[in-house]
Design a protein around this motif. Structure first.
Motif, mmCIF file in Angstrom:
data_model
loop_
_atom_site.group_PDB
_atom_site.id
_atom_site.type_symbol
_atom_site.label_atom_id
_atom_site.label_comp_id
_atom_site.label_asym_id
_atom_site.label_seq_id
_atom_site.Cartn_x
_atom_site.Cartn_y
_atom_site.Cartn_z
ATOM 1 N N TYR A 35 1.568 60.592 72.140
ATOM 2 C CA TYR A 35 2.067 59.417 72.850
ATOM 3 C C TYR A 35 2.253 58.288 71.854
ATOM 4 C CZ TYR A 35 2.551 55.727 76.270
ATOM 5 O OH TYR A 35 3.024 54.676 77.012
ATOM 6 N N HIS A 36 3.493 57.871 71.671
ATOM 7 C CA HIS A 36 3.796 56.797 70.728
ATOM 8 C C HIS A 36 3.851 55.479 71.494
ATOM 9 C CE1 HIS A 36 4.582 59.718 67.645
ATOM 10 N NE2 HIS A 36 5.348 60.383 68.492
ATOM 11 N N PHE A 37 2.990 54.579 71.093
ATOM 12 C CA PHE A 37 2.953 53.285 71.750
ATOM 13 C C PHE A 37 4.127 52.433 71.302
ATOM 14 C CE2 PHE A 37 -1.442 54.676 71.874
ATOM 15 C CZ PHE A 37 -1.769 54.404 73.176
ATOM 16 N N SER A 38 4.585 51.579 72.181
ATOM 17 C CA SER A 38 5.670 50.672 71.835
ATOM 18 C C SER A 38 5.105 49.478 71.072
ATOM 19 C CB SER A 38 6.367 50.197 73.106
ATOM 20 O OG SER A 38 5.460 49.464 73.896
ATOM 21 N N ASP A 39 5.974 48.563 70.711
ATOM 22 C CA ASP A 39 5.525 47.340 70.049
ATOM 23 C C ASP A 39 4.631 46.558 70.991
ATOM 24 O OD1 ASP A 39 6.922 47.873 67.746
ATOM 25 O OD2 ASP A 39 8.736 46.856 68.452
ATOM 26 N N PRO A 40 3.685 45.801 70.455
ATOM 27 C CA PRO A 40 2.814 45.017 71.324
ATOM 28 C C PRO A 40 3.596 43.939 72.074
ATOM 29 C CG PRO A 40 2.425 44.468 69.036
ATOM 30 C CD PRO A 40 3.365 45.640 69.052
ATOM 31 N N LEU A 41 3.063 43.526 73.190
ATOM 32 C CA LEU A 41 3.708 42.480 73.968
ATOM 33 C C LEU A 41 3.672 41.167 73.203
ATOM 34 C CD1 LEU A 41 2.181 43.259 77.462
ATOM 35 C CD2 LEU A 41 4.498 43.717 76.690
ATOM 36 N N PRO A 42 4.634 40.272 73.451
ATOM 37 C CA PRO A 42 4.608 38.985 72.758
ATOM 38 C C PRO A 42 3.387 38.167 73.184
ATOM 39 C CG PRO A 42 6.345 39.043 74.404
ATOM 40 C CD PRO A 42 5.769 40.420 74.335
ATOM 41 N N ARG A 43 2.893 37.351 72.263
ATOM 42 C CA ARG A 43 1.729 36.515 72.564
ATOM 43 C C ARG A 43 2.137 35.392 73.517
ATOM 44 N NH1 ARG A 43 -2.346 37.694 69.578
ATOM 45 N NH2 ARG A 43 -3.425 35.714 69.349
ATOM 46 N N PRO A 44 1.266 35.046 74.439
ATOM 47 C CA PRO A 44 1.578 33.947 75.350
ATOM 48 C C PRO A 44 1.720 32.627 74.584
ATOM 49 C CG PRO A 44 -0.320 35.202 76.135
ATOM 50 C CD PRO A 44 0.004 35.698 74.776
ATOM 51 N N PRO A 45 2.518 31.715 75.111
ATOM 52 C CA PRO A 45 2.688 30.436 74.423
ATOM 53 C C PRO A 45 1.357 29.689 74.336
ATOM 54 C CG PRO A 45 3.968 30.509 76.473
ATOM 55 C CD PRO A 45 3.275 31.817 76.327
ATOM 56 N N GLY A 46 1.169 29.020 73.215
ATOM 57 C CA GLY A 46 -0.037 28.228 73.029
ATOM 58 C C GLY A 46 -1.129 28.939 72.253
ATOM 59 N N LEU A 47 -1.022 30.251 72.100
ATOM 60 C CA LEU A 47 -2.022 30.975 71.314
ATOM 61 C C LEU A 47 -1.585 31.026 69.854
ATOM 62 C CD1 LEU A 47 -2.970 34.017 73.554
ATOM 63 C CD2 LEU A 47 -4.289 31.972 73.126
ATOM 64 N N PRO A 48 -2.519 30.986 68.933
ATOM 65 C CA PRO A 48 -2.126 31.037 67.517
ATOM 66 C C PRO A 48 -1.517 32.387 67.168
ATOM 67 C CG PRO A 48 -4.507 31.163 67.747
ATOM 68 C CD PRO A 48 -3.958 30.880 69.113
ATOM 69 N N ASP A 49 -0.616 32.355 66.219
ATOM 70 C CA ASP A 49 0.058 33.564 65.782
ATOM 71 C C ASP A 49 -0.802 34.261 64.724
ATOM 72 O OD1 ASP A 49 1.938 35.500 65.474
ATOM 73 O OD2 ASP A 49 3.253 34.305 64.192
#
Length: 62
Positions: A35-49
């Motif tokens: 099972y190949h996982f997809s790219d992670p979901l984008p981080r919610p706004p306001g959280l550090p990158d």
């Protein structure tokens, strides 16, 4: 004599259980590898990158 048979049966049951668990773990590992996982979901706004930490990872870091 009955004690020896009982001990043999217990050892056999343990060996069968160990083999069964080993086969189940191997099957589970094969399913995870397939099972190949997809790219992670984008981080919610306001959280550090955290791309700075991910950018320096190599294949040996995993």
């Amino acid at each position: 004599m009955e004690t020896l048979v009982l001990i043999a049966v217990i050892i056999l049951a343990i060996a069968i259980g160990m083999r069964w668990i080993h086969l189940l773990n191997a099957q589970h590992a094969a399913r995870i590898a397939a099972y190949h996982f997809s790219d992670p979901l984008p981080r919610p706004p306001g959280l550090p990158d955290d791309t700075g930490r991910r950018a320096h990872r190599t294949d040996t870091d995993r």
